[in-house]
Scaffold this motif. Sequence first.
Motif, PDB file in Angstrom:
ATOM      1  N   ALA A 135       4.688   5.362   2.165  1.00  0.00           N
ATOM      2  CA  ALA A 135       5.049   6.749   2.395  1.00  0.00           C
ATOM      3  C   ALA A 135       5.615   6.652   3.754  1.00  0.00           C
ATOM      4  O   ALA A 135       6.410   7.804   4.162  1.00  0.00           O
ATOM      5  N   ALA A 136       4.947   6.190   4.815  1.00  0.00           N
ATOM      6  CA  ALA A 136       5.168   6.039   6.199  1.00  0.00           C
ATOM      7  C   ALA A 136       6.535   5.602   6.266  1.00  0.00           C
ATOM      8  O   ALA A 136       7.473   6.441   7.121  1.00  0.00           O
ATOM      9  N   LYS A 143       0.858  -1.310  -0.026  1.00  0.00           N
ATOM     10  CA  LYS A 143      -0.039  -0.050  -0.089  1.00  0.00           C
ATOM     11  C   LYS A 143       0.606   1.440   0.282  1.00  0.00           C
ATOM     12  O   LYS A 143       1.983   1.202   0.591  1.00  0.00           O
ATOM     13  N   ARG A 144       0.311   2.261  -0.574  1.00  0.00           N
ATOM     14  CA  ARG A 144       1.358   3.349  -0.888  1.00  0.00           C
ATOM     15  C   ARG A 144       1.262   4.207   0.318  1.00  0.00           C
ATOM     16  O   ARG A 144       2.435   4.874   0.547  1.00  0.00           O
ATOM     17  N   ASP A 145       0.246   3.935   1.253  1.00  0.00           N
ATOM     18  CA  ASP A 145       0.242   4.914   2.571  1.00  0.00           C
ATOM     19  C   ASP A 145       1.157   4.209   3.410  1.00  0.00           C
ATOM     20  O   ASP A 145       2.093   5.005   4.226  1.00  0.00           O
ATOM     21  N   LYS A 146       1.493   2.986   3.587  1.00  0.00           N
ATOM     22  CA  LYS A 146       2.592   2.506   4.264  1.00  0.00           C
ATOM     23  C   LYS A 146       3.758   2.512   3.795  1.00  0.00           C
ATOM     24  O   LYS A 146       4.782   2.730   4.348  1.00  0.00           O
ATOM     25  N   ASP A 176       5.471  -3.204   8.774  1.00  0.00           N
ATOM     26  CA  ASP A 176       4.371  -2.847   8.457  1.00  0.00           C
ATOM     27  C   ASP A 176       4.318  -2.867   6.761  1.00  0.00           C
ATOM     28  O   ASP A 176       3.294  -3.640   6.300  1.00  0.00           O
ATOM     29  N   LEU A 177       5.189  -2.589   6.363  1.00  0.00           N
ATOM     30  CA  LEU A 177       5.291  -2.444   4.709  1.00  0.00           C
ATOM     31  C   LEU A 177       5.388  -3.793   4.205  1.00  0.00           C
ATOM     32  O   LEU A 177       4.547  -4.383   3.268  1.00  0.00           O
TER      33      LEU A 177
END
Length: 66
Positions: A7-8, A2-5, A61-62
């Motif tokens: 980015a984090a 996921k792109r949000d993961k 998480d990623l």
Amino acid sequence: MKRDKLAAAVAEAERFIARAKALPDAQPYERHGHSFTHDNFPRERGAIRRASMDLTRALADLRRPA
């Protein structure tokens, strides 16, 4: 992935690098005719350690599916 993961994880990596680069250089000094190096910066080292742990968690998480 996921792109949000992603980015984090990138944000945590940048924070870790910034903390590591902000660590002051070792300071040489003399005492009683002996040369020593002052390389004890507990706050800065603690901040680096914390950023490292946060980066590790973001990377884990990623790698988790879904």
